[in-house]
Design a protein around this motif. Structure first.
Motif: not given
Length: 99
Positions: A4-31
């Motif tokens: 969701l965006d800052e107003t609570g509206r749809y902003a996309g889908i994220a794959n949780p596995a991609a968020a923890f994949a090797e080489g992903i910067d943990p400090d980058q915004p999930v968006g």
């Protein structure tokens, strides 16, 4: 997972596995991991339009989004044909007086 965006509206889908994949910067915004930002389903779509959306998007999940971009739910590609088949079977049983 639905984003969701800052107003609570749809902003996309994220794959949780991609968020923890090797080489992903943990400090980058999930968006930054969001897919399907412009692809969603509406509650008034028929089965053909829903399946076409899945084919076009190429993902396994799509959000169902209302007219104000509020998230109403999440639909998986595997669920759609199974649920459709259940409804066809139910209608046939009712037609033949089995219910």
């Amino acid at each position: 997972m639905v984003l969701l965006d800052e107003t609570g509206r749809y902003a996309g889908i994220a794959n949780p596995a991609a968020a923890f994949a090797e080489g992903i910067d943990p400090d980058q915004p999930v968006g930054t991991l969001a897919t399907a930002r412009e692809t969603s389903l509406s509650p008034d779509m028929d089965i053909v339009a829903v399946m076409r959306s899945f084919d076009t998007f190429g993902g396994d999940e799509l959000a169902v989004v209302g007219p104000d971009r509020e998230v109403l739910g999440l639909l998986t590609e595997n669920y759609v044909p199974r649920r459709y088949a259940e409804e066809v079977d139910k209608a046939q049983r009712e037609l033949f007086g089995e219910v």
